[in-house]
Design a protein around this motif. Structure first.
Motif, short mmCIF file in Angstrom:
data_model
loop_
_atom_site.label_atom_id
_atom_site.label_comp_id
_atom_site.label_asym_id
_atom_site.label_seq_id
_atom_site.Cartn_x
_atom_site.Cartn_y
_atom_site.Cartn_z
N ASN A 38 50.29 -1.67 32.29
CA ASN A 38 51.44 -1.50 33.17
C ASN A 38 51.41 -2.34 34.44
OD1 ASN A 38 53.27 0.95 32.14
ND2 ASN A 38 51.13 1.36 31.61
N GLN A 39 50.29 -3.00 34.74
CA GLN A 39 50.25 -3.91 35.87
C GLN A 39 51.08 -5.16 35.55
OE1 GLN A 39 48.52 -7.11 35.94
NE2 GLN A 39 48.18 -6.94 33.73
N PRO A 40 51.51 -5.94 36.56
CA PRO A 40 51.15 -5.85 37.99
C PRO A 40 52.12 -4.97 38.76
CG PRO A 40 52.37 -7.84 37.61
CD PRO A 40 52.26 -7.17 36.27
N TRP A 41 51.72 -4.65 40.02
CA TRP A 41 52.58 -3.94 40.96
C TRP A 41 52.65 -4.76 42.25
CZ3 TRP A 41 48.48 -1.24 38.54
CH2 TRP A 41 48.88 -0.37 37.51
N ARG A 42 53.79 -4.75 42.86
CA ARG A 42 54.01 -5.57 44.06
C ARG A 42 53.04 -5.19 45.18
NH1 ARG A 42 57.37 -4.30 48.25
NH2 ARG A 42 58.34 -2.66 46.97
N ASP A 43 52.33 -6.20 45.70
CA ASP A 43 51.41 -6.04 46.84
C ASP A 43 50.29 -5.04 46.58
OD1 ASP A 43 52.87 -7.88 48.32
OD2 ASP A 43 54.18 -6.33 49.18
N VAL A 44 49.90 -4.85 45.32
CA VAL A 44 48.79 -3.96 44.97
C VAL A 44 47.63 -4.79 44.45
CG1 VAL A 44 47.99 -2.12 43.43
CG2 VAL A 44 50.26 -1.98 44.48
N THR A 45 46.47 -4.67 45.08
CA THR A 45 45.29 -5.41 44.65
C THR A 45 44.11 -4.48 44.35
OG1 THR A 45 44.57 -5.72 46.95
CG2 THR A 45 45.93 -7.46 45.96
N ARG A 46 44.35 -3.16 44.40
CA ARG A 46 43.25 -2.21 44.20
C ARG A 46 43.75 -0.99 43.44
NH1 ARG A 46 38.50 -1.21 47.49
NH2 ARG A 46 39.38 -2.60 49.06
N HIS A 57 37.38 -2.67 30.82
CA HIS A 57 38.69 -2.54 31.47
C HIS A 57 38.61 -3.00 32.93
CE1 HIS A 57 40.26 -0.85 27.93
NE2 HIS A 57 40.25 0.43 28.23
N MET A 58 37.53 -2.64 33.61
CA MET A 58 37.36 -3.08 35.00
C MET A 58 37.31 -4.60 35.09
SD MET A 58 34.55 -0.26 36.30
CE MET A 58 34.10 -1.25 37.73
N ASP A 59 36.59 -5.23 34.18
CA ASP A 59 36.49 -6.70 34.17
C ASP A 59 37.85 -7.35 33.94
OD1 ASP A 59 33.79 -6.58 34.67
OD2 ASP A 59 33.18 -6.86 32.58
N LYS A 60 38.62 -6.80 33.00
CA LYS A 60 39.94 -7.37 32.70
C LYS A 60 40.88 -7.19 33.89
CE LYS A 60 39.68 -6.70 27.68
NZ LYS A 60 40.23 -5.93 26.53
N LEU A 61 40.81 -6.05 34.55
CA LEU A 61 41.67 -5.83 35.71
C LEU A 61 41.26 -6.75 36.86
CD1 LEU A 61 41.91 -1.96 35.46
CD2 LEU A 61 43.85 -3.53 35.39
N SER A 62 39.96 -6.99 36.99
CA SER A 62 39.48 -7.89 38.04
C SER A 62 40.03 -9.30 37.84
CB SER A 62 37.95 -7.91 38.04
OG SER A 62 37.45 -8.82 39.00
N LYS A 63 40.14 -9.72 36.59
CA LYS A 63 40.62 -11.07 36.30
C LYS A 63 42.09 -11.26 36.65
CE LYS A 63 37.19 -12.01 32.71
NZ LYS A 63 36.93 -12.18 31.26
N VAL A 83 38.81 -2.29 40.92
CA VAL A 83 38.75 -0.87 40.59
C VAL A 83 37.62 -0.23 41.38
CG1 VAL A 83 38.40 0.85 38.78
CG2 VAL A 83 39.67 -1.25 38.27
N ASP A 84 37.93 0.85 42.09
CA ASP A 84 36.92 1.64 42.78
C ASP A 84 37.03 3.08 42.33
OD1 ASP A 84 35.47 -0.16 44.53
OD2 ASP A 84 37.36 -0.41 45.62
#
Length: 282
Positions: A71-79, A124-130, A135-136
């Motif tokens: 469902n990403q991306p979201w505007r101005d969301v990096t975390r 999943h964390m690695d893919k989101l990081s790319k 992810v915290d």
């Protein structure tokens, strides 16, 4: 620690009903940052006919991150925050990659349980990081606010429904009654090269790995049982340690990775005393 107000939060929870044959479930809700002006809603609804609470907690995290990828991306969301009441998950965000490099073992050599789900979470964390999303994990005691109550209720509802989904990584193992009452989990045995008499009550099979055996210690002098402990053993030895029977065994000398090295002899244990049911006369 204050959370990034522009982050997407995924609140997760798991549930397991031991008294109902371990029917289990998990749930997750997304809470968007204010600038997106989107309502929170449920994104994970997962139920199994048999599982464990900790696997459901990890499954909620894995499924929540899978939803984020789709469902990403979201505007101005990096975390993204995974908000969980499982402190073990929250505390080990930076350790998962090292466990994997070490063959899914802790630094002590003890096997990491549920490595299949940890591996999914890491991927999943690695893919989101790319794609620019860090992810915290954030620990938060459950049922302390409205979102916590909602996700807890949804996880319990999924568990009570049960059976709808399948966790192919779950290995149920075998169980019997512990001779030490109470609902506390088994503790890591303080192995120091000693011999002891044990009564196994639970075994967790692991493919091509040491098996985890939970047991009570039996004292011959007092004919009493003490503690709930666990240690590991090779699969061929685990086969010889039947639940509910007594064995004198030899342990290794590593309290951080306790192992049963040898079955010395079978020990006949006293039969458990069962309370008689009192039938009231009316």
């Amino acid at each position: 620690m204050s959370l990034d107000p522009r982050a997407v939060q995924i609140h997760t929870d798991g549930s397991c009903y031991l008294e109902q044959n371990r029917i289990s479930g998990c749930a997750a809700f997304v809470v968007y940052p204010d600038h997106l002006e989107l309502p929170e809603f449920q994104i994970v609804d997962y139920g199994c006919h048999e599982n464990t609470n900790i696997r459901m907690e990890l499954m909620a995290c894995a499924k929540g991150l899978e939803w984020a990828l789709e469902n990403q991306p979201w505007r101005d969301v990096t975390r993204i925050y995974i908000v969980t009441d499982l402190q073990f998950l929250a505390n080990n965000r930076n350790n998962i990659q090292y466990w994997k490099k070490n063959g899914w073992r802790y630094s002590s050599g003890e096997p990491v349980a549920h490595e299949d789900l940890w591996d999914v979470i890491l991927k999943h964390m690695d893919k989101l990081s790319k794609v620019g999303l860090r992810v915290d994990f954030q620990f938060k005691k459950g049922k302390k606010d409205i979102i916590g109550k909602n996700v807890d209720k949804a996880a319990k509802s999924a568990a009570q429904r049960g059976g709808f989904d399948s966790d192919f990584g779950f290995r149920p193992g075998s169980y019997s009654r512990s001779m030490v009452p109470g609902g506390g989990a088994a503790l890591r045995f303080d192995a120091a090269g000693q011999t002891a008499i044990i009564r196994p009550y639970k075994k967790n099979p692991r493919k091509n790995r040491e098996e985890k055996v939970s047991f009570n210690i039996f004292d011959e002098a007092t004919e009493s049982y003490a503690g709930k402990f666990y240690a590991y053993t090779e699969p061929n030895l685990s086969v010889e340690l039947h639940r509910g029977n007594g064995y004198r065994v030899l342990f290794n000398a590593n309290p951080r990775f306790p192992q049963i090295l040898e079955k010395i002899e079978d020990i006949k244990l006293p039969k458990p005393v069962r309370k008689k049911k009192i039938i009231s006369k009316s």
